[in-house]
Every structure is written in C-alpha cells, then in structure tokens.
Scaffold this motif. Structure first.
Motif, PDB file in Angstrom:
ATOM      1  N   PHE A   1    -113.858  50.518  88.122  1.00 44.15           N
ATOM      2  CA  PHE A   1    -113.905  51.343  86.745  1.00 44.15           C
ATOM      3  C   PHE A   1    -113.853  50.214  85.721  1.00 44.15           C
ATOM      4  O   PHE A   1    -113.006  49.575  85.410  1.00 44.15           O
ATOM      5  CB  PHE A   1    -112.372  51.925  86.713  1.00 44.15           C
ATOM      6  N   GLN A   2    -115.063  50.254  85.153  1.00 49.51           N
ATOM      7  CA  GLN A   2    -115.547  49.197  84.087  1.00 49.51           C
ATOM      8  C   GLN A   2    -115.672  49.709  82.757  1.00 49.51           C
ATOM      9  O   GLN A   2    -116.615  50.992  82.703  1.00 49.51           O
ATOM     10  CB  GLN A   2    -116.907  48.527  84.501  1.00 49.51           C
TER      11      GLN A   2
ATOM     12  N   ALA B   1    -119.969  48.800  69.393  1.00 49.37           N
ATOM     13  CA  ALA B   1    -119.933  48.826  70.777  1.00 49.37           C
ATOM     14  C   ALA B   1    -120.995  49.552  71.404  1.00 49.37           C
ATOM     15  O   ALA B   1    -121.268  50.567  71.601  1.00 49.37           O
ATOM     16  CB  ALA B   1    -118.649  49.637  71.203  1.00 49.37           C
ATOM     17  N   GLU B   2    -122.097  48.330  71.672  1.00 47.14           N
ATOM     18  CA  GLU B   2    -123.541  48.966  72.165  1.00 47.14           C
ATOM     19  C   GLU B   2    -123.402  49.214  73.631  1.00 47.14           C
ATOM     20  O   GLU B   2    -124.484  49.684  74.079  1.00 47.14           O
ATOM     21  CB  GLU B   2    -124.484  47.864  71.737  1.00 47.14           C
ATOM     22  N   GLY B   3    -122.459  48.602  74.232  1.00 48.84           N
ATOM     23  CA  GLY B   3    -122.629  48.919  75.836  1.00 48.84           C
ATOM     24  C   GLY B   3    -123.025  47.403  76.435  1.00 48.84           C
ATOM     25  O   GLY B   3    -122.901  47.652  77.875  1.00 48.84           O
ATOM     26  N   LYS B   4    -123.391  46.554  75.988  1.00 49.28           N
ATOM     27  CA  LYS B   4    -124.390  45.432  76.602  1.00 49.28           C
ATOM     28  C   LYS B   4    -123.204  44.653  77.326  1.00 49.28           C
ATOM     29  O   LYS B   4    -123.519  44.289  78.627  1.00 49.28           O
ATOM     30  CB  LYS B   4    -125.044  44.640  75.472  1.00 49.28           C
ATOM     31  N   LEU B   5    -121.896  44.479  76.886  1.00 49.31           N
ATOM     32  CA  LEU B   5    -121.056  43.610  77.606  1.00 49.31           C
ATOM     33  C   LEU B   5    -120.611  44.532  78.979  1.00 49.31           C
ATOM     34  O   LEU B   5    -120.677  43.937  79.990  1.00 49.31           O
ATOM     35  CB  LEU B   5    -119.827  43.557  76.687  1.00 49.31           C
ATOM     36  N   THR B   6    -120.466  45.620  78.763  1.00 51.21           N
ATOM     37  CA  THR B   6    -120.114  46.477  79.760  1.00 51.21           C
ATOM     38  C   THR B   6    -121.170  46.339  80.759  1.00 51.21           C
ATOM     39  O   THR B   6    -120.710  46.226  82.238  1.00 51.21           O
ATOM     40  CB  THR B   6    -119.683  47.890  79.469  1.00 51.21           C
TER      41      THR B   6
ATOM     42  N   THR C   1    -106.646  43.616  88.828  1.00 57.93           N
ATOM     43  CA  THR C   1    -107.321  43.854  87.229  1.00 57.93           C
ATOM     44  C   THR C   1    -108.040  42.659  86.697  1.00 57.93           C
ATOM     45  O   THR C   1    -107.403  41.550  86.892  1.00 57.93           O
ATOM     46  CB  THR C   1    -106.384  44.554  86.363  1.00 57.93           C
ATOM     47  N   TYR C   2    -109.178  43.001  86.200  1.00 58.84           N
ATOM     48  CA  TYR C   2    -109.902  41.835  85.534  1.00 58.84           C
ATOM     49  C   TYR C   2    -109.799  42.299  84.060  1.00 58.84           C
ATOM     50  O   TYR C   2    -110.186  43.578  83.755  1.00 58.84           O
ATOM     51  CB  TYR C   2    -111.312  41.605  85.902  1.00 58.84           C
ATOM     52  N   ALA C   3    -109.992  41.541  82.947  1.00 57.53           N
ATOM     53  CA  ALA C   3    -109.996  41.608  81.749  1.00 57.53           C
ATOM     54  C   ALA C   3    -110.756  40.439  81.008  1.00 57.53           C
ATOM     55  O   ALA C   3    -110.014  39.263  81.245  1.00 57.53           O
ATOM     56  CB  ALA C   3    -108.738  42.161  80.861  1.00 57.53           C
ATOM     57  N   ILE C   4    -111.735  40.784  80.144  1.00 58.65           N
ATOM     58  CA  ILE C   4    -112.099  39.653  79.175  1.00 58.65           C
ATOM     59  C   ILE C   4    -111.568  40.136  77.812  1.00 58.65           C
ATOM     60  O   ILE C   4    -111.525  41.142  77.241  1.00 58.65           O
ATOM     61  CB  ILE C   4    -113.770  39.869  79.125  1.00 58.65           C
TER      62      ILE C   4
ATOM     63  N   ASP D   1    -107.296  56.695 101.091  1.00 57.53           N
ATOM     64  CA  ASP D   1    -107.955  55.690 101.826  1.00 57.53           C
ATOM     65  C   ASP D   1    -108.810  54.854 100.790  1.00 57.53           C
ATOM     66  O   ASP D   1    -109.881  54.282 101.258  1.00 57.53           O
ATOM     67  CB  ASP D   1    -108.823  56.558 102.843  1.00 57.53           C
ATOM     68  N   LYS D   2    -108.509  55.146  99.628  1.00 57.62           N
ATOM     69  CA  LYS D   2    -109.291  54.335  98.673  1.00 57.62           C
ATOM     70  C   LYS D   2    -108.450  53.268  97.938  1.00 57.62           C
ATOM     71  O   LYS D   2    -107.444  53.555  97.710  1.00 57.62           O
ATOM     72  CB  LYS D   2    -109.922  55.445  97.595  1.00 57.62           C
ATOM     73  N   LYS D   3    -109.563  52.243  97.498  1.00 57.92           N
ATOM     74  CA  LYS D   3    -108.806  51.516  96.537  1.00 57.92           C
ATOM     75  C   LYS D   3    -109.502  51.344  95.170  1.00 57.92           C
ATOM     76  O   LYS D   3    -110.814  51.658  95.360  1.00 57.92           O
ATOM     77  CB  LYS D   3    -108.711  49.848  97.134  1.00 57.92           C
ATOM     78  N   TYR D   4    -108.751  50.899  94.221  1.00 54.05           N
ATOM     79  CA  TYR D   4    -109.727  50.801  92.781  1.00 54.05           C
ATOM     80  C   TYR D   4    -109.353  49.653  92.101  1.00 54.05           C
ATOM     81  O   TYR D   4    -108.385  48.909  92.406  1.00 54.05           O
ATOM     82  CB  TYR D   4    -109.524  52.131  91.965  1.00 54.05           C
ATOM     83  N   MET D   5    -110.471  49.393  91.324  1.00 51.59           N
ATOM     84  CA  MET D   5    -110.031  48.022  90.464  1.00 51.59           C
ATOM     85  C   MET D   5    -110.401  48.384  89.100  1.00 51.59           C
ATOM     86  O   MET D   5    -111.384  49.216  88.725  1.00 51.59           O
ATOM     87  CB  MET D   5    -111.260  46.981  90.966  1.00 51.59           C
ATOM     88  N   LEU D   6    -109.798  48.084  88.065  1.00 54.29           N
ATOM     89  CA  LEU D   6    -109.988  48.234  86.581  1.00 54.29           C
ATOM     90  C   LEU D   6    -110.798  46.636  86.185  1.00 54.29           C
ATOM     91  O   LEU D   6    -110.181  45.856  86.488  1.00 54.29           O
ATOM     92  CB  LEU D   6    -108.759  48.387  85.777  1.00 54.29           C
ATOM     93  N   SER D   7    -111.659  46.981  85.449  1.00 51.65           N
ATOM     94  CA  SER D   7    -112.264  45.546  84.718  1.00 51.65           C
ATOM     95  C   SER D   7    -112.449  46.155  83.271  1.00 51.65           C
ATOM     96  O   SER D   7    -113.301  47.303  82.885  1.00 51.65           O
ATOM     97  CB  SER D   7    -113.638  45.616  85.329  1.00 51.65           C
TER      98      SER D   7
END
Length: 196
Positions: free
Chosen positions: A66-67, A17-22, A167-170, A118-124
């Motif tokens: 949040f990726q 897990a080198e971090g390139k996809l993130t 939410t998004y997920a690959i 007052d905040k919204k979040y997204m998980l990816s």
C-alpha cells in the motif's frame, strides 16, 4: 508463485502532489517483484475502479503493498473512500465475516472476524515531516512511532486479519537535497526483508 497487489493510494494536487514520487516507488516495487518471480497486479485509487474487480484482486493477493502519501496525518480522502468501499464491500466474502464477537462465546473478541488471515501487507509512505518527529517525546507526534502515528490503517488491516510487514517511509520529501537513490536502496532493503 506468490501474488502481490500494489495499491497506488496517491491523490493528485496540481503543483503540490503530482504523484511522481509515489509512482517512482511503485516502479521500483514492480521491478523488484518481477525479478523475484512474484505475480503483480495494480490498483489505483484515483481511477474509475470497479469494486467487485478490486475485491477479486484482494482475494487473489498473498501480499498487499500500500503506497500512498500522508496528507494531514492520514490517507488522502480518495484513498479513505477506496478503503471504505473495499473493506466494507468485502463483508462476508473477502475482508471480514463479522466483528468477531459472539453472544454465545465471550472469549471471541472484537476485531477477530477477519477473512484475510492468509495475507500480509506493507505500508510505504511519503511524508513531508522529518523522521525525527517520530519516537521523540518532544516531537510533533508526542512520542508516537511511525506505525503508531498510522494506527488507523494498521487497525483496518488487522480487523480483517492481515498481518503487518515492516513499514517504509521517506521523509522531508520537499527538501532540495533529497537523495532519491539512497531512499530507493532503503526501500529495496525493506522489500527484501519483507518478501524474500
């Protein structure tokens, strides 16, 4: 102008897990937000971050993207450390005032003391497992949906009052026939739905 904080929750493991996809998804999000007049700040969990400065970003943000890669059915341990330090460190100032309950008012429920209302979040998320394992009673996750399988992160944000976006997920990220351009298009479609 809306403010978005992009958190890079990747933790590096050599040759796995080198971090390139993130980073690919973060770059796509950065372009999307810039092209749509959002102000963007970044946080990197695998860095020498300053808790006070990070909490200022949380305070500043209208949205949090949040990726992160899913390791062993959860966030990487450095990401969990970051979460613990941010959400606990923001007690009474940024993240939550208390757990919501009151000795004098029994109608106040646990988990209702958040300051991030007052905040919204997204998980990816990036996953090795196939998408077919979710929402499948015979699948590995015993019928749990993607969001149900990631309930701990969702409940952390909910405890602090933030509202979830889609939410998004690959999935199947180690497959040799992974169509990254198609996935980036799906990601962008969800960004459009969530933020525009």
């Amino acid at each position: 102008m809306k403010n978005v904080l992009i958190i890079n929750g990747h933790q590096k493991y050599e040759e796995i897990a080198e971090g390139k996809l993130t980073q690919t998804f973060i770059n796509k999000a950065q372009s999307f937000f810039e092209n749509n007049n959002f102000e963007v700040k970044h946080s990197i969990v695998e860095s020498d971050y300053n808790i006070k400065e990070e909490l200022e970003k949380f305070k500043w943000a209208d949205y949090i993207l949040f990726q992160y890669p899913v390791y062993w059915m959860g966030v990487p341990w450095l990401t969990k450390k970051y979460m613990d330090e941010m959400f606990s460190g923001g007690n009474k100032t940024v993240t939550f005032i208390n757990d919501g309950r009151s000795r004098s008012d029994s109608s106040k429920k646990y988990g209702s003391g958040g300051l991030m209302t007052d905040k919204k979040y997204m998980l990816s998320l990036t996953y090795n497992c196939p998408s077919s394992e979710f929402s499948n009673k015979d699948g590995f996750f015993d019928g749990l949906s993607l969001d149900e399988a990631n309930i701990a992160v969702h409940k952390t944000f909910q405890f602090c009052g933030a509202k979830p976006l889609e939410t998004y997920a690959i999935h199947d990220i180690f497959k040799t026939d992974l169509d990254i351009n198609s996935e980036l298009k799906k990601f962008e479609d969800i960004l459009i739905k969530n933020f525009l």
